[in-house]
Design a protein around this motif. Structure first.
Motif, mmCIF file in Angstrom:
data_model
loop_
_atom_site.group_PDB
_atom_site.id
_atom_site.type_symbol
_atom_site.label_atom_id
_atom_site.label_comp_id
_atom_site.label_asym_id
_atom_site.label_seq_id
_atom_site.Cartn_x
_atom_site.Cartn_y
_atom_site.Cartn_z
ATOM 1 N N GLY A 185 -30.214 -15.817 -19.707
ATOM 2 C CA GLY A 185 -30.839 -16.596 -18.519
ATOM 3 C C GLY A 185 -32.200 -16.666 -18.807
ATOM 4 N N ALA A 186 -32.856 -15.642 -19.040
ATOM 5 C CA ALA A 186 -34.273 -15.602 -19.042
ATOM 6 C C ALA A 186 -34.777 -16.566 -20.289
ATOM 7 C CB ALA A 186 -34.851 -14.259 -19.369
ATOM 8 N N ILE A 187 -34.155 -16.710 -21.256
ATOM 9 C CA ILE A 187 -34.406 -17.574 -22.399
ATOM 10 C C ILE A 187 -34.212 -19.059 -21.966
ATOM 11 C CG2 ILE A 187 -33.702 -18.473 -24.532
ATOM 12 C CD1 ILE A 187 -33.073 -15.703 -25.296
ATOM 13 N N ILE A 188 -33.212 -19.113 -21.347
ATOM 14 C CA ILE A 188 -32.892 -20.574 -20.605
ATOM 15 C C ILE A 188 -34.010 -21.104 -19.611
ATOM 16 C CG2 ILE A 188 -31.179 -21.944 -19.325
ATOM 17 C CD1 ILE A 188 -29.088 -20.012 -20.534
ATOM 18 N N GLU A 189 -34.414 -19.969 -18.637
ATOM 19 C CA GLU A 189 -35.527 -20.547 -17.660
ATOM 20 C C GLU A 189 -36.634 -20.747 -18.507
ATOM 21 O OE1 GLU A 189 -37.583 -20.777 -13.927
ATOM 22 O OE2 GLU A 189 -35.657 -21.344 -14.860
ATOM 23 N N SER A 190 -37.031 -19.780 -19.471
ATOM 24 C CA SER A 190 -38.389 -20.079 -20.178
ATOM 25 C C SER A 190 -38.263 -21.431 -21.058
ATOM 26 C CB SER A 190 -38.455 -18.814 -21.067
ATOM 27 O OG SER A 190 -38.629 -17.623 -20.436
ATOM 28 N N HIS B 139 -33.464 -12.638 -9.774
ATOM 29 C CA HIS B 139 -34.006 -11.220 -9.703
ATOM 30 C C HIS B 139 -35.268 -10.893 -10.649
ATOM 31 C CE1 HIS B 139 -30.576 -9.358 -7.549
ATOM 32 N NE2 HIS B 139 -29.848 -10.340 -8.185
ATOM 33 N N SER B 140 -35.875 -12.154 -10.961
ATOM 34 C CA SER B 140 -36.775 -12.089 -12.179
ATOM 35 C C SER B 140 -38.234 -11.066 -11.492
ATOM 36 C CB SER B 140 -37.403 -13.492 -12.334
ATOM 37 O OG SER B 140 -37.964 -14.249 -11.075
ATOM 38 N N LYS B 141 -38.400 -11.103 -10.348
ATOM 39 C CA LYS B 141 -39.752 -10.417 -9.722
ATOM 40 C C LYS B 141 -39.351 -8.975 -9.648
ATOM 41 C CE LYS B 141 -41.537 -14.274 -6.928
ATOM 42 N NZ LYS B 141 -41.934 -14.555 -5.500
ATOM 43 N N GLU B 142 -37.778 -8.375 -9.861
ATOM 44 C CA GLU B 142 -37.804 -7.081 -9.870
ATOM 45 C C GLU B 142 -36.609 -6.755 -11.162
ATOM 46 O OE1 GLU B 142 -34.463 -8.889 -7.545
ATOM 47 O OE2 GLU B 142 -36.544 -8.969 -7.479
ATOM 48 N N LEU B 143 -37.012 -7.324 -12.224
ATOM 49 C CA LEU B 143 -35.963 -7.454 -13.139
ATOM 50 C C LEU B 143 -35.608 -6.150 -13.844
ATOM 51 C CD1 LEU B 143 -34.396 -9.236 -15.186
ATOM 52 C CD2 LEU B 143 -36.293 -9.117 -16.818
ATOM 53 N N SER C 67 -21.844 -7.655 -20.180
ATOM 54 C CA SER C 67 -22.840 -6.611 -20.027
ATOM 55 C C SER C 67 -24.151 -7.489 -19.271
ATOM 56 C CB SER C 67 -23.515 -6.578 -21.532
ATOM 57 O OG SER C 67 -24.517 -5.691 -21.570
ATOM 58 N N LEU C 68 -24.372 -7.021 -18.236
ATOM 59 C CA LEU C 68 -25.535 -7.608 -17.350
ATOM 60 C C LEU C 68 -26.859 -7.648 -17.865
ATOM 61 C CD1 LEU C 68 -26.128 -8.746 -14.206
ATOM 62 C CD2 LEU C 68 -26.609 -6.176 -13.807
ATOM 63 N N GLU C 69 -27.161 -6.676 -18.775
ATOM 64 C CA GLU C 69 -28.474 -6.959 -19.288
ATOM 65 C C GLU C 69 -28.783 -8.182 -20.333
ATOM 66 O OE1 GLU C 69 -26.411 -3.831 -21.351
ATOM 67 O OE2 GLU C 69 -27.052 -4.167 -19.039
ATOM 68 N N ASP C 70 -27.771 -8.205 -21.090
ATOM 69 C CA ASP C 70 -27.592 -9.187 -22.105
ATOM 70 C C ASP C 70 -27.499 -10.632 -21.406
ATOM 71 O OD1 ASP C 70 -27.610 -7.248 -24.033
ATOM 72 O OD2 ASP C 70 -25.296 -7.521 -24.446
ATOM 73 N N PHE C 71 -26.498 -10.972 -20.415
ATOM 74 C CA PHE C 71 -26.526 -11.861 -19.769
ATOM 75 C C PHE C 71 -27.802 -12.547 -19.175
ATOM 76 C CE2 PHE C 71 -24.898 -14.386 -16.046
ATOM 77 C CZ PHE C 71 -23.919 -15.356 -16.674
ATOM 78 N N ALA D 247 -26.372 -17.695 -15.623
ATOM 79 C CA ALA D 247 -27.414 -16.931 -16.179
ATOM 80 C C ALA D 247 -28.642 -17.200 -15.672
ATOM 81 C CB ALA D 247 -26.953 -16.834 -17.723
ATOM 82 N N ARG D 248 -29.034 -18.285 -15.714
ATOM 83 C CA ARG D 248 -30.241 -18.864 -15.632
ATOM 84 C C ARG D 248 -30.563 -18.427 -14.033
ATOM 85 N NH1 ARG D 248 -32.097 -23.509 -13.136
ATOM 86 N NH2 ARG D 248 -34.402 -23.675 -12.852
ATOM 87 N N GLU D 249 -29.775 -18.892 -13.149
ATOM 88 C CA GLU D 249 -29.747 -18.659 -11.870
ATOM 89 C C GLU D 249 -30.080 -17.090 -11.552
ATOM 90 O OE1 GLU D 249 -26.644 -20.799 -10.111
ATOM 91 O OE2 GLU D 249 -27.564 -22.926 -10.708
ATOM 92 N N LEU D 250 -28.988 -16.345 -12.260
ATOM 93 C CA LEU D 250 -29.122 -15.100 -11.779
ATOM 94 C C LEU D 250 -30.423 -14.347 -12.247
ATOM 95 C CD1 LEU D 250 -27.363 -12.349 -10.853
ATOM 96 C CD2 LEU D 250 -26.677 -12.295 -12.921
ATOM 97 N N PHE D 251 -30.949 -14.762 -13.341
ATOM 98 C CA PHE D 251 -32.297 -14.244 -13.769
ATOM 99 C C PHE D 251 -33.396 -14.906 -12.590
ATOM 100 C CE2 PHE D 251 -36.435 -15.558 -15.950
ATOM 101 C CZ PHE D 251 -36.686 -14.066 -16.068
#
Length: 248
Positions: A169-174, A198-202, A161-165, A191-195
């Protein structure tokens, strides 16, 4: 060093993992994690996850009439005879204040039940992202016995599931931005790299995910937008035994 691992589907189960990690984060963005946050923020006493429809009905039958809400879905739709489905928008203060919520969902509730095996267990989603990260940092800084964190994604009927993944990634980056040093497994790194990518247009990116598209097609577009919005809530649902609560 503190380690971070991501499991992107529960298909492999969780056998023997509890001995390797201290912090467990159950992630189901669409929609159970968001629903749990909504229910508890809006006044529910606790959420009790059930592993099956029949188990949910059995648990709910033990409560006095008027004190419990039976909620759940199969294939995204409310189960016949249940009070509510799995839309976070249904769990308003008027409906859930001072009520117990028994919840069964296709993907999320099974990973919530795994939480009792870990020292610290929480429900995370985009809607409470900053609160979850702050809680993790606080635990790491106060408990030297903590060995690592397992980010466990609900997936979608056993599939990725893309949104869970992306939420993992968002948690790891934070955590990285908070200065937490850790070793990440390969899945967590991706997961972190993908977040970050795409973080600016999440939200726009995740609106195109398979599960988002299915929910939108079924008429749950408002749920999707709600669940893909960061930091709607400042609470951290804790998995304590067989219940999910907000600790004082």
């Amino acid at each position: 060093m503190f380690k971070v691992s991501t499991q992107y589907t529960p298909a492999r189960g969780i056998v023997n993992l509890s001995s390797e990690y201290s912090i467990y984060i159950a992630i189901d963005v669409l929609r159970a994690g968001s629903t749990v946050c909504s229910a508890l923020f809006n006044g529910a006493k606790k959420v009790i996850p059930a592993g099956s429809r029949e188990k949910a009905m059995s648990i709910a039958s033990r409560f006095e009439q008027g004190t419990c809400i039976l909620a759940g879905e199969r294939n995204c739709q409310r189960i016949n005879g249940f009070d509510l489905g799995n839309s976070p928008l249904e769990f308003t203060p008027k409906v859930v204040t001072n009520k117990y919520v028994v919840l069964f969902t296709t993907n999320g509730t099974i990973i919530f039940t795994f939480g009792k095996r870990f020292r610290y267990s929480f429900v995370g989603a985009f809607v409470n992202l900053s609160a979850i990260v702050s809680k993790i940092v606080k635990i790491i800084e106060s408990d030297r016995a903590v060995s690592g964190i397992l980010l466990f994604c609900a997936g979608n009927e056993g599939n990725f599931s893309l949104e869970d993944f992306m939420c993992s990634g968002a948690i790891i980056e934070s955590l990285k931005k908070k200065g937490i040093e850790f070793n990440a497994d390969d899945t967590s790194r991706v997961a972190r790299e993908l977040f970050v990518l795409h973080s600016k247009e999440l939200k726009e990116y995740l609106l195109g995910s398979e599960h988002s598209a299915k929910l939108i097609q079924l008429g749950f577009e408002d749920d999707v937008h709600f669940s893909l919005t960061l930091d709607r809530f400042s609470i951290v649902p804790s998995i304590i035994g067989t219940s999910i609560i907000v600790e004082n």
